[in-house]
Scaffold this motif. Structure first.
Motif, PDB file in Angstrom:
ATOM      1  N   ARG A   1       0.810  -1.216   0.000  1.00  0.00           N
ATOM      2  CA  ARG A   1       0.000   0.000   0.000  1.00  0.00           C
ATOM      3  C   ARG A   1       0.843   1.267   0.000  1.00  0.00           C
ATOM      4  O   ARG A   1       0.333   2.344  -0.244  1.00  0.00           O
ATOM      5  CB  ARG A   1      -0.971  -0.016   1.177  1.00  0.00           C
ATOM      6  N   GLU A   2       2.130   1.125   0.325  1.00  0.00           N
ATOM      7  CA  GLU A   2       3.004   2.303   0.251  1.00  0.00           C
ATOM      8  C   GLU A   2       3.709   2.384  -1.099  1.00  0.00           C
ATOM      9  O   GLU A   2       3.900   3.446  -1.642  1.00  0.00           O
ATOM     10  CB  GLU A   2       4.040   2.291   1.375  1.00  0.00           C
ATOM     11  N   ARG A   3       4.096   1.253  -1.604  1.00  0.00           N
ATOM     12  CA  ARG A   3       4.813   1.282  -2.887  1.00  0.00           C
ATOM     13  C   ARG A   3       4.110   0.357  -3.874  1.00  0.00           C
ATOM     14  O   ARG A   3       4.162  -0.858  -3.768  1.00  0.00           O
ATOM     15  CB  ARG A   3       6.270   0.857  -2.708  1.00  0.00           C
TER      16      ARG A   3
ATOM     17  N   CYS B   1      -7.108   8.785   6.120  1.00  0.00           N
ATOM     18  CA  CYS B   1      -6.061   8.011   6.798  1.00  0.00           C
ATOM     19  C   CYS B   1      -6.309   6.510   6.751  1.00  0.00           C
ATOM     20  O   CYS B   1      -5.659   5.759   7.473  1.00  0.00           O
ATOM     21  CB  CYS B   1      -5.935   8.456   8.252  1.00  0.00           C
TER      22      CYS B   1
ATOM     23  N   ILE C   1      -5.233   2.274   0.802  1.00  0.00           N
ATOM     24  CA  ILE C   1      -4.366   3.440   0.889  1.00  0.00           C
ATOM     25  C   ILE C   1      -4.608   4.132   2.224  1.00  0.00           C
ATOM     26  O   ILE C   1      -5.736   4.471   2.552  1.00  0.00           O
ATOM     27  CB  ILE C   1      -4.676   4.414  -0.267  1.00  0.00           C
ATOM     28  N   GLN C   2      -3.538   4.337   2.994  1.00  0.00           N
ATOM     29  CA  GLN C   2      -3.678   4.954   4.313  1.00  0.00           C
ATOM     30  C   GLN C   2      -3.585   6.471   4.182  1.00  0.00           C
ATOM     31  O   GLN C   2      -2.669   7.105   4.673  1.00  0.00           O
ATOM     32  CB  GLN C   2      -2.609   4.412   5.257  1.00  0.00           C
ATOM     33  N   GLY C   3      -4.549   7.035   3.488  1.00  0.00           N
ATOM     34  CA  GLY C   3      -4.567   8.475   3.271  1.00  0.00           C
ATOM     35  C   GLY C   3      -4.208   8.814   1.845  1.00  0.00           C
ATOM     36  O   GLY C   3      -3.096   8.555   1.402  1.00  0.00           O
TER      37      GLY C   3
ATOM     38  N   ASP D   1      -3.596  11.586   0.642  1.00  0.00           N
ATOM     39  CA  ASP D   1      -2.634  12.685   0.519  1.00  0.00           C
ATOM     40  C   ASP D   1      -1.206  12.175   0.293  1.00  0.00           C
ATOM     41  O   ASP D   1      -0.306  12.969   0.034  1.00  0.00           O
ATOM     42  CB  ASP D   1      -2.707  13.604   1.743  1.00  0.00           C
ATOM     43  N   GLN D   2      -1.007  10.869   0.381  1.00  0.00           N
ATOM     44  CA  GLN D   2       0.301  10.332   0.014  1.00  0.00           C
ATOM     45  C   GLN D   2       0.551  10.451  -1.486  1.00  0.00           C
ATOM     46  O   GLN D   2       1.685  10.398  -1.935  1.00  0.00           O
ATOM     47  CB  GLN D   2       0.393   8.856   0.398  1.00  0.00           C
ATOM     48  N   PHE D   3      -0.535  10.542  -2.240  1.00  0.00           N
ATOM     49  CA  PHE D   3      -0.388  10.501  -3.698  1.00  0.00           C
ATOM     50  C   PHE D   3      -0.978  11.702  -4.421  1.00  0.00           C
ATOM     51  O   PHE D   3      -0.544  12.035  -5.507  1.00  0.00           O
ATOM     52  CB  PHE D   3      -1.015   9.207  -4.244  1.00  0.00           C
TER      53      PHE D   3
END
Lengths: 182, 170
Positions: free
Chosen positions: A172-174, B112, B122-124, B126-128
């Motif tokens: 989910r981060e990358r 979040c 996706i944990q928010g 605003d990361q993308f």
């Protein structure tokens, strides 16, 4: 005494009676869970049993409600029951002829994750089997289009397996924006 | 409103002249006709629909012209869970919106991840994509969304750039 026995036999569901007559060697166990008949069937004969359940005119389980699987790897008692088969593929069937529901479970070992697809019997099995493949990594032989359905195509692993971490392995981060067809 | 009336007692003009700046007039127009692009993926979208419908009536604030084409809108309302498979779609939609554009992240999931602390969520967002206003709540009430739209309006009035523009020129 004889009368009592007859009554007992009459109350036995038709599906169990018929399976015992025609597919007794395929039956591993039978049970009842909250009013639903559960039968556990040997993997190599699962397709034959399901075909019989569907095509027999008296039973006519024509509606495939669901195909899914259960990962029993952390349930020692469940594992021991069927020769340490890690997965249990589950078929839910419904008969409009008054036979109601039946649940067919098929133990699948981790070292041989393939099982015959039932898309030939029920067209609707297509997406259900794709989901089971996606989430558990069960391979359905003879499926016309076995690829992921929920997770992205480039996803690695099968997230509903018990050894898959809940928060993932950092997907989910990358993840790749470009690789996927948007 | 940022418009200054002058000319009182200045003879022939008789209060009919307004002096202002182009920026102020343009921003005044922008703020009063935000065209939202709804990106509703969960229960927050239901609250968003309620906000747009007669009871809460977002058109009182000039934002009733919902566009389902990102090319015609300037306010993206992300309302709901965004999975890793959906995020590229959202990013594409955000990229397709013409500048200047603003983003509201509506509810806990979009902001979040909410209670869905799992492998696929996706944990928010605003990361993308750059987010201008966050709305807490699960789901937020329509009043919260109206408040967020008013905050965007305030932002526009104050002359501040959208978050997206700041990111580009940083």
């Amino acid at each position: 005494m004889n009368e009592e026995k007859e009554v007992e036999e009459q109350s036995k569901p038709l599906v169990l009676e018929k399976l015992e007559t025609h597919h007794s060697d395929a039956l591993l166990a039978q049970d009842e869970a909250r009013g639903t008949i559960v039968v556990v069937v040997r993997k190599d004969q699962a397709y034959a049993v399901l075909e019989y359940l569907k095509t027999d005119p008296e039973l006519a389980y024509t509606y495939l409600v669901d195909v899914t699987a259960v990962d029993n790897s952390q349930m020692e008692s469940e594992l021991m029951q069927f020769d340490y088969a890690r997965f249990m593929v589950v078929y839910q069937l419904y008969s409009y002829q008054g036979q109601g529901r039946v649940r067919v479970k098929v133990p699948v070992h981790e070292n041989d994750l393939s099982i015959t697809s039932v898309t030939g019997l029920w067209q609707g099995a297509n997406w259900l089997e794709r989901e089971t493949y996606d989430m558990f990594g069960i391979n359905f032989d003879g499926h016309p289009d076995l690829r992921r359905i929920l997770m992205p195509d480039d996803f690695e692993g099968h997230p509903l397996r018990k050894d898959y971490p809940l928060r993932g392995r950092g997907e989910r981060e990358r993840f790749n924006f470009d690789k996927q067809n948007v | 409103m940022g418009l200054d009336f002058v000319g009182q007692g200045a003879g022939q003009t008789d209060g009919n002249i307004i002096t202002t700046t182009i920026d102020k007039v343009v921003n005044w127009g922008r703020k009063n006709s935000l065209w939202p692009m709804p990106f509703g993926t969960a229960c927050c979208a239901i609250e968003m629909m309620a906000t747009l419908a007669s009871k809460f009536d977002l058109s009182r604030f000039g934002s009733e012209a919902i566009r389902f084409s990102p090319r015609q809108s300037d306010l993206l309302i992300v309302s709901g869970r965004i999975s890793i498979k959906m995020m590229p779609v959202l990013k594409r939609i955000y990229d397709q919106m013409p500048d200047p554009k603003w983003v509201i992240s509506m509810g806990a999931c979009a902001s979040c991840g909410g209670v869905f602390d799992t492998y696929t969520l996706i944990q928010g967002v605003d990361q993308f994509i750059p987010v201008d206003v966050y709305i807490p709540g699960c789901p937020p009430r329509p009043e919260d969304l109206i408040d967020a739209v008013l905050q965007v309006q305030q932002k526009i009035t104050s002359g501040a750039s959208p978050k997206g523009v700041e990111v580009i020129y940083e």
